[in-house]
Design an enzyme around this catalytic site. Structure first.
Site, short mmCIF file in Angstrom:
data_model
loop_
_atom_site.label_atom_id
_atom_site.label_comp_id
_atom_site.label_asym_id
_atom_site.label_seq_id
_atom_site.Cartn_x
_atom_site.Cartn_y
_atom_site.Cartn_z
N GLY A 94 0.79 -1.21 -0.09
CA GLY A 94 0.04 -0.12 0.09
C GLY A 94 0.85 1.28 -0.04
N ARG B 56 -9.04 3.62 -14.09
CA ARG B 56 -8.99 4.18 -12.81
C ARG B 56 -9.47 5.42 -12.41
NH1 ARG B 56 -4.47 5.30 -10.62
NH2 ARG B 56 -4.76 4.80 -8.57
N CYS C 200 -18.02 4.27 -25.94
CA CYS C 200 -19.44 4.96 -25.93
C CYS C 200 -19.85 5.09 -24.61
CB CYS C 200 -20.27 3.84 -26.69
SG CYS C 200 -21.78 4.90 -27.52
N GLU C 201 -19.33 5.77 -23.90
CA GLU C 201 -19.83 6.09 -22.45
C GLU C 201 -19.25 7.61 -22.02
OE1 GLU C 201 -21.25 4.51 -20.08
OE2 GLU C 201 -21.41 2.46 -21.01
N TYR D 94 -2.12 -1.27 -12.23
CA TYR D 94 -3.56 -1.12 -12.26
C TYR D 94 -4.05 -0.58 -13.74
CZ TYR D 94 -3.00 -2.38 -7.45
OH TYR D 94 -2.46 -3.21 -6.47
N GLU E 92 4.59 -6.35 0.66
CA GLU E 92 3.99 -6.72 -0.53
C GLU E 92 4.01 -5.35 -1.31
OE1 GLU E 92 -0.07 -8.10 0.34
OE2 GLU E 92 0.84 -10.39 1.09
N PRO E 93 5.00 -4.93 -1.62
CA PRO E 93 4.84 -3.76 -2.74
C PRO E 93 4.64 -4.41 -4.32
CG PRO E 93 7.23 -4.15 -2.32
CD PRO E 93 6.23 -5.11 -1.57
N GLY E 94 3.65 -3.54 -4.87
CA GLY E 94 3.12 -4.06 -6.43
C GLY E 94 3.21 -2.69 -7.04
N ARG E 95 2.17 -1.71 -6.68
CA ARG E 95 2.28 -0.71 -7.26
C ARG E 95 3.53 0.26 -7.23
NH1 ARG E 95 -2.20 3.29 -7.23
NH2 ARG E 95 -3.13 1.80 -5.49
#
Length: 432
Positions: free
Chosen positions: A249, A331, A362-363, A391, A291-294
């Site tokens: 995190g 995101r 188409c949004e 992500y 647990e670093p990911g980002r």
């Protein structure tokens, strides 16, 4: 100048990444395209590993959090840097194994693992399964018994910490779908039940308080809560918990307004709490995992797009339409996430144009940024969105039957494709 030190500006005024001209990359590989600097990823892996080795005296392990970005090549990279892997689905586990990632360095998470996924993990011999709830515990014990195995587990614990982040990415408080709560006694109930089973071995505890957290204090408090629970388990059962996974995190810099802490500052302060509480309780310091990911992959990545129409509505706003959008980066639609955006072929010019970056779906909500300061664009220009290494690819979809972009790794001025661009044929290959 930029949110990541792997970026620069060429003599021609073009944005560069990993020594490669992004305009040339867009011409070679097409757009949209995810581009990631392998050298920066490796540097981040080494910083985390060196920090945990220093502050926990080598008594710890960095686990790459796969959900941030998962493909065969990232597993090869992090494995070669001496990291373990945290996976949260059968698909991530399968990808890691297909890449040759050692099963004895894989930790398997998930709040509702299927029976098939648990069997897959048992057959593969993953190092630890992180158990989320009592139902899963009972199923896992039964499956392990059927296979004549004893499986090592961690329990995911909710430490009751509000991490001061977006409501969708806070996971440490009692009102969360993840884990076992301390406040109502279910965490201790799970420990007692596990100790009574014959085919599970309680190796340790896990907690994770949220994502994109810039303050260190919540991590310190979580460590204190978890050490206190380890002491409670020892006092009430005589069982010593030997592993503590403190999750991830750690926030990164998406824009100039972000003020993330240095990895070493986090590691130093949290390790001080862990060691202090262990000494206070007369317990050995547990084997610590993070647990670093980002924070490993996000700063290393950018996404390149080509500008289509530029629609200027006087007195309202300027829309800059790109050939991607929420399909390759959802995101902003989900969280209103901030990004730095620039025109890659005019990177040296001042950002004197206010624009809303609009996707092709188409949004009406298909936007990448609103009210962003960029260089004045024209159709055919290349737009770069920075810090998209996490992500983005992992959350991409085929909405509107749009193929997903390729992933290109760059390093020292060289580039290579590690995930191919999807074709229209790929979109229909499972249709009957």
């Amino acid at each position: 100048m930029f949110v990541s030190d792997c970026l620069g500006v060429s003599p021609e005024g073009h944005l560069t990444i990993g020594g490669c001209d992004t305009v040339a990359l867009a011409a070679k590989y097409g757009t949209p395209a995810y581009v990631m600097d392998e050298g920066n990823i490796r540097q981040n892996c080494r910083q985390f590993k060196a920090s945990i080795d220093e502050y926990y005296d080598g008594n710890g392990l960095v686990l790459y959090a796969s959900k941030a970005f998962s493909c065969k090549e990232i597993y090869r990279v992090v494995a070669s840097e001496g990291l373990g892997a945290d996976v949260v689905s059968g698909g991530e586990l399968y990808t890691a194994l297909k890449a040759g990632f050692p099963a004895d360095r894989i930790y398997f998470h998930g709040n509702n693992k299927t029976r098939e996924e648990l069997i897959m993990a048992l057959d593969a011999g993953v190092h630890r399964i992180v158990v989320d709830n009592l139902t899963e515990l009972a199923v896992l014990d039964k499956l392990a018994k059927e296979k004549g195995k004893v499986v090592d587990i961690l329990f995911r614990i909710k430490p009751g910490i509000d991490a001061h982040t977006h409501a969708f990415i806070r996971t440490g408080q009692i009102d969360s779908k993840f884990g076992l709560a301390l406040e109502n006694g279910e965490a201790m109930e799970a420990v007692r039940e596990a100790l009574s089973f014959q085919n599970v071995n309680l190796a340790g505890l896990h907690c994770h308080i949220g994502s994109q957290i810039h303050e260190i204090e919540p991590f310190e408090l979580a460590a204190e809560v978890m050490l206190t629970f380890i002491k409670k388990i020892f006092d009430e059962t005589g069982f010593l918990v030997k592993e503590l996974n403190l999750g991830g995190g750690f926030g990164i810099k998406y824009t100039d307004e972000d003020r993330p802490q240095k990895y070493t500052a986090y590691m130093q302060r949290v390790s001080t709490v862990v060691k202090k509480k262990a000494a206070q309780f007369g317990l050995p310091v547990p084997f610590v995992l993070i647990e670093p990911g980002r924070s490993i992959v996000a700063p290393a990545g950018i996404t390149l797009y080509t500008v289509g129409a530029v629609k200027e509505i006087a007195g309202v706003r300027n829309y800059v339409s790109i050939d991607g959008g929420m399909v390759d980066n959802p995101r902003y639609a989900l969280y209103k996430s901030s990004y730095e955006v620039l025109v890659a072929n005019r990177a040296a010019d001042p950002k004197d144009y206010m624009a809303t970056i609009a996707g092709r779906c188409c949004e009406s909500g298909d936007l990448i940024q609103e009210n962003a300061r960029i260089q004045k664009p024209a159709p055919g220009d290349i737009v770069a969105v920075l810090a998209t290494g996490a992500y983005n690819y992992s959350m991409a979809s085929n909405y509107n039957r749009i193929p997903r972009p390729p992933v290109v790794f760059v390093k020292d001025g060289e580039s290579r494709v590690v995930v191919k661009r999807e074709s229209f044929e790929d979109l229909v290959q499972n249709d009957l």
